[in-house]
Structures are given as C-alpha cells and as structure tokens.
Design a protein around this motif. Sequence first.
Motif: not given
Lengths: 81, 464
Positions: B315, B343-345, B354
């Motif tokens: 992102g 943010a990451f997942w 997440k």
Amino acid sequence: MRLVVDLNKCQGYAQCAFLAPDVFAMHGEESLVYNPLAEQEQRERVARAVAACPVQAITADGLDDAGEPPAEPGQEAAHGR
Amino acid sequence: MDGDAFLEWLRREGRIVIVGASLAGLRAAEVLRAEGFSGSLTMIGDEPYEPYDRPPLSKAVLLGKASPQHTELPRRREIDAKWRLGVAATGLDLAAKRVRLADGDEVEYDRLLIATGVRARPWPKESEAQLDGVFVLRTRDDAAGLHRRLKASPRRVFVIGAGFTGSEIASACREQGVAVTVAERAGAPLVGALGGVVGAVAAELHRENGVDLRTGVMVTALEGDSSGRVRAAHLSDGTVVETDVVIVSLGATRNTEWLAGSGLGAGPRGIACDAGCRAFDFRGIVTDDIFVAGDVARSPHPLFNYQFLSLEHWGNAVTQAEVAAHNMISASAERQPHMWVPAFWSSQFGVNIKSVGVPSLGEQIMITQGSLAERRFIGVYGYQGRVIAAVSFDNTRWLEFYQRLIESGAPFPVEFPTVDRRPEGRQPVPADFPDPSLPSHGPTVTLSGYSPADRRLVFTPGRH
C-alpha cells in the motif's frame, strides 16, 4: 483479464467469492485468495464482483468490450490514503 | 524561463524517466498521465517482464490458485511509455541528468522517479547459495522455480527465517501436505514485525499446522551432495535436518548500489527524501528533479515524530507513487505530503493478519478485543503514552477504528471499553520486541534518522 485486490481495503465480505467463485475464494474466515489472471469467460462475473465489493477493493482491466481501460476507482484517486 | 513557464513546458513536452517497472513505477506512470503529463515517459526495469504483483507469489501461486507467470498488474489507464525492460539502470549523472543503463545506453530526463525497490537477501555463503534446490522468493522467476520444485513432491522443505514470507511459504507447503522445517533465530515467528506476544501466537499456528518450528537457532551451513544438490541444513544447536528444498527468507536489501557515487543520499537504508518524495543528495540538500517512491524510499512521517521510515508495504508503494507523480508535475504550493498510515496484511495457516501503524515502535501491547488463545483478536501497541499501531488476527473490520486512534494520537493504555474485551486485555504488557542491535529477522519497517521529539537516534543495523 488482469486484476488485483487491495487487501489492505478488503474486509472479507466475500461478495466476490459468491459472484465469481472461480476467480475469488475465501481462505479461512476472512482471507481472500484470487487468480490475478482471470479467464476471459469470467468477464461478466468479475465485473459484477468489482461492482459489488462493499469497499471497492478490486481493480480489473479489460472489463469493457472496446478494450478501454476502466476509469480509476473513485476512492483510489484520493492521495494520502 | 520562470517557474510557471517551466512547469507548463515540462507537462507538455518534458521527459520523465521512471527507474523501476514494478507496482510503484506503474502507478506513478498512470497518475502522471491522468494528471495531464503529455511529454515522453520512459519505464526502465531490470526484469524482462511488464509490471506484476508480488504478494500472490508467496500465497495464491504456492497454493496452486494462480500461475507464477501471470500476476501482471491491471492497468488503470493507458500510459503510452517507452519500455526498457530487462535492462538494469547502472548509474546516475545528476549534473547531466542522465541515467546509465546496463547495455551502455544513456537516457536523459527532466524529472526522474526512482522506484527500484528491494531484492531478496541471499544466503550469505555464495557456494551454498548456489546449490541446486536453494531458493529465495521475490521475483516471478524465483516463484516459477520454487513452484516447479514444490510440485515435484519434495521430502522436506527447509525455510530459513520466520518473517512474513517465510511463514507464508511454510503455510502453503503444509496445506499441500509437504513436510516443512522452519528455522528462526529469534524466539518466535514474526517477532521483528509484531513482537513476542503476538509471535507466540504465530508459533502455535506453525506447530498446530504441523510445521517443525525451530526457534532460537541459526543455520550454520547448507550441505550439498556430489551432484551439487542441497541435501541437509546444519543448525547451531548441532542438529542436522535432511531436506531437498531450502528457501532463504531473510528479508530484503534495498536496490541502491547503482546510485553509489552519484551524489544522491542513497545507501543500504534506502534513499532519503522529503515528505513530498523529493530525494536528498548526500549533503542533505533536497533535489528539485529527482523523486523517490516505494520500498526504496525513506521519508519523514509526521505521525511518527518525523522519523524517516522505509516501508516494504504494498500500500505504501501505491500511495507514495501517486504522491510522487503528482508532485513531479505540480507547482510547489500544489504539492502534497506523503502521510499514508502504514498498513500491511499477511495470510497464513488460514488466518488473516493485518496491521496499521508501526508496531515495531511499540513498547507495550494490549489485547483490546478477542483473545490470543482463539487466534482472533486486536492487539494495540503503545508508545510514550499514545496508540502507535494495531494488529488484527481475523478481525480486520475493526482496524479502521484503530487507524483513526493512531491518526489522532489517542492515549495509551486504551481506557474506553471495547466490544469483546477479555480479562487478559485489561492491562498492557511489554510488546517484547527483540533488541534491535541483535541480528534477527527484521521488521518490514526500518526506523532511522533523528527524531526531534525525543532527541535520540534510533539505530537499526544494516543486516548484511
């Protein structure tokens, strides 16, 4: 047709997995697994999934017959988010 | 030519060069065109492929749900670019405004965007790294090779490093019934990114799913047979694990070597830039015509005391590219800062992990919703009395709420009641991040630089 899901946005509502089950599948309770290159015959279903996603997380190209690339999803136009 | 006239000329017939033809490079190119840039656009990429998406390579591809050759990114619009694919950039001449290419060509620019990203850190012993059956996983070619080998029913896969990629690989192998050993130097998987409290949950996930997880150990040697195929891994506790596939998942190295000697402020921690994505030169002076985006950039973030953050996040690559592209063709009053909340997942063992904010800054963690034991929870990280990050395990719909707490600098510990609060979540506990001076699998966020708020340097060693 190529597609990508912004999995930061995805919240696992699974609309896409109902509408285009050969392309999108839930994996566990809320993870999404998808094929980034969907078969051309899935076009209608993918278009419905793109439209139905409650968080507008799916970007796909080649949805129009004319080969015109899709308009940029409204939410992604905002910078800084 | 005054500034306005220059900008008008640039937008109409200037030359923009983007080095790095992956996610950030592509999205930047699309924004340039969307905002009316009609000059010449050149995309330079060291891989011979058009921009493709990398996250599926360790997930959908290894699960057999996607082809390693077909994760190309969809296009938001036509970009009408000259593509120079399969040719790496090898040098930059700031004064002459030229990029040198591996084939000897030179490309001139009026504005340059650098989005060269990172590459997988290889196994440090070269002769062992070259054994047949030893892989890293970063590129499409890596994924194709690994995919082929995993389909050939290996007896055992050995993963070095239990960060996100290593854990995802182990998860995919287990799902297909392949025996896996994972070796991690720290006390648990994911500790560099999420700390020991959450790492302990990750360790349970590994073990319950049949991973032979070895923590607190290092791999001392990879052993090959007489035909040059890997056959075993030797560990620091004296044990030997027989294996026919080894995957080295030791994080990434930033692709900045090609800028050595250019005068740009580029090094192992990335390329420093201002909040508007303009690169600094090595003297700390901001450049006018060179912009940076994606994993290779290092930029000051207002939410985190203006510390310079390098984020290896999908992102971030998208948003920073959009901001950089906009700023490249905008007058200074029209420029925007890159203020994206990290943010990451990750998806592993059927669990959706997440995060928002920067967990590795956290001193303490509170489980504000759900429970660790159920693998369905929200953990909130606190730093100096405020909420700095949150992580969710199968609880993603709450994350946006916590993102707003981070953005507004909400106080920590979290005092208000939350849905599904359990007794274990009433008090904060140490988040238990490893000492950053010890080598371990690092987080995908690198903190560095001077923080004016607390008057100290945060040192993150370059793990080479």
